[in-house]
Motif scaffolding. Sequence first.
Motif, PDB file in Angstrom:
ATOM      1  N   LEU A 282      -4.865   3.820  -3.842  1.00 32.52           N
ATOM      2  CA  LEU A 282      -3.766   3.561  -4.770  1.00 32.52           C
ATOM      3  C   LEU A 282      -2.753   2.599  -4.161  1.00 32.52           C
ATOM      4  O   LEU A 282      -2.259   1.689  -4.842  1.00 32.52           O
ATOM      5  N   ARG A 286      -2.135  -1.111  -5.798  1.00 33.97           N
ATOM      6  CA  ARG A 286      -0.763  -1.441  -6.174  1.00 33.97           C
ATOM      7  C   ARG A 286      -0.300  -2.713  -5.461  1.00 33.97           C
ATOM      8  O   ARG A 286       0.348  -3.576  -6.066  1.00 33.97           O
ATOM      9  N   VAL A 294      -2.213  -0.164 -12.007  1.00 29.36           N
ATOM     10  CA  VAL A 294      -2.943   0.919 -11.346  1.00 29.36           C
ATOM     11  C   VAL A 294      -2.691   2.214 -12.094  1.00 29.36           C
ATOM     12  O   VAL A 294      -1.587   2.473 -12.580  1.00 29.36           O
ATOM     13  N   LEU A 296      -4.855   6.417 -12.912  1.00 30.22           N
ATOM     14  CA  LEU A 296      -5.679   7.483 -12.342  1.00 30.22           C
ATOM     15  C   LEU A 296      -6.862   7.816 -13.236  1.00 30.22           C
ATOM     16  O   LEU A 296      -6.775   7.763 -14.464  1.00 30.22           O
ATOM     17  N   LEU A 336       2.173   4.815 -12.813  1.00 25.67           N
ATOM     18  CA  LEU A 336       0.843   5.245 -12.380  1.00 25.67           C
ATOM     19  C   LEU A 336       0.281   6.333 -13.276  1.00 25.67           C
ATOM     20  O   LEU A 336      -0.877   6.258 -13.701  1.00 25.67           O
TER      21      LEU A 336
END
Length: 371
Positions: A282, A286, A294, A296, A336
């Motif tokens: 991550l 980023r 970015v 999940l 995110l």
Amino acid sequence: MADLQDELHAAAEVGTLDGLPDPFAAEPYTPVSDPDDAPLERAHAILAAHPVADGYSGLPWALRHLPWYDLELGESSVDTDVPRMREGHVGALFWSLHLPEGLAGDRAVGATLEQLDLVKTVARAHPEGLRLAYAAGQVADARNCGRVAVLLGPAGAAALGDSLGILRSLHALGLRALTLSGASWASGAGLTRFGEEVVREMNRLGVLADLSGASADTIRRVFAVSKAPVVFTRSAARALRPHPANLPDDLLAELGAVKGLCMVPLTAEQTGPFVRDVADHLDHVREVAGPECVALSGTYDAGTAHPQDLGDASCYPHLVAELLHRGWSEPDLALLTWGNAQRVLRTADFTARAAQQRREPSTAKIADLDG
């Protein structure tokens, strides 16, 4: 050819519609956690306000093989159920319609329709926890009502049966993401002319292009053709782990330039065996693509192992706590978990409305364009 209806108007398809707000406009951020609290406590506070929009769940195929299940009360035979999603602060979830390898043609189309029907049946059977959503506004409404928004997709390219009419039919049934790999028109050699027309029609409908597992040539051509943001529903950083679905830095940088979205999977195979490994990916995405690119992807119930302390849908606070420990700001965490996915969905909706004013449904055939 007349069927390639937007060739002369490609530059005009994107943009805000008259009287509607700019889909890229950022809202001012209001802090929701106390910096003096422990990271895990802060993580819960942040996620309560900005829940996870999870980019990929293999739950439909897993449920298909269970004789009985109850996601509302809790289902130990899968990684995802309503209690664990609430514990993990999941607000939206893309339910994969991918099929086992080997299904093609009419069998793939039929099996995808069965998956669509299953997801709708499951969502409607659990109205206190789940709600079907087809647009960004409906996703937000579901979250505000305390439900997990269920989005249909991604499906595999084989589900189209090389027909734009089938694409439109799947969209009418709720499909919102399609993986552009594994078809003759989206292969290692890149997109064919028919493949480009598929992307244009997806833009017109508001179906997101998922490029996880696609070849570099296909990815770059979709970047050039698509007027809506693209997503990678299961891709991490290849610089950290050389998995074929992970993205090299040059493609991550190009993804940032087109404001697409890399949804990092929580799998040991692609990211590593520990929470810190996922956090490393991550951090890297980023840094290279930008904080607005970015997101999940739990990839739960997809038949893959997960990092320690990230074994099911309840575990997202552990990951957010690790990111807080690394110095991630609240605004970046809000992007995110929720904001970036909502931005992509919202922009796809705007792009589709604009395209529908300028472009009729395509009648192109693969035989005519690709021979």
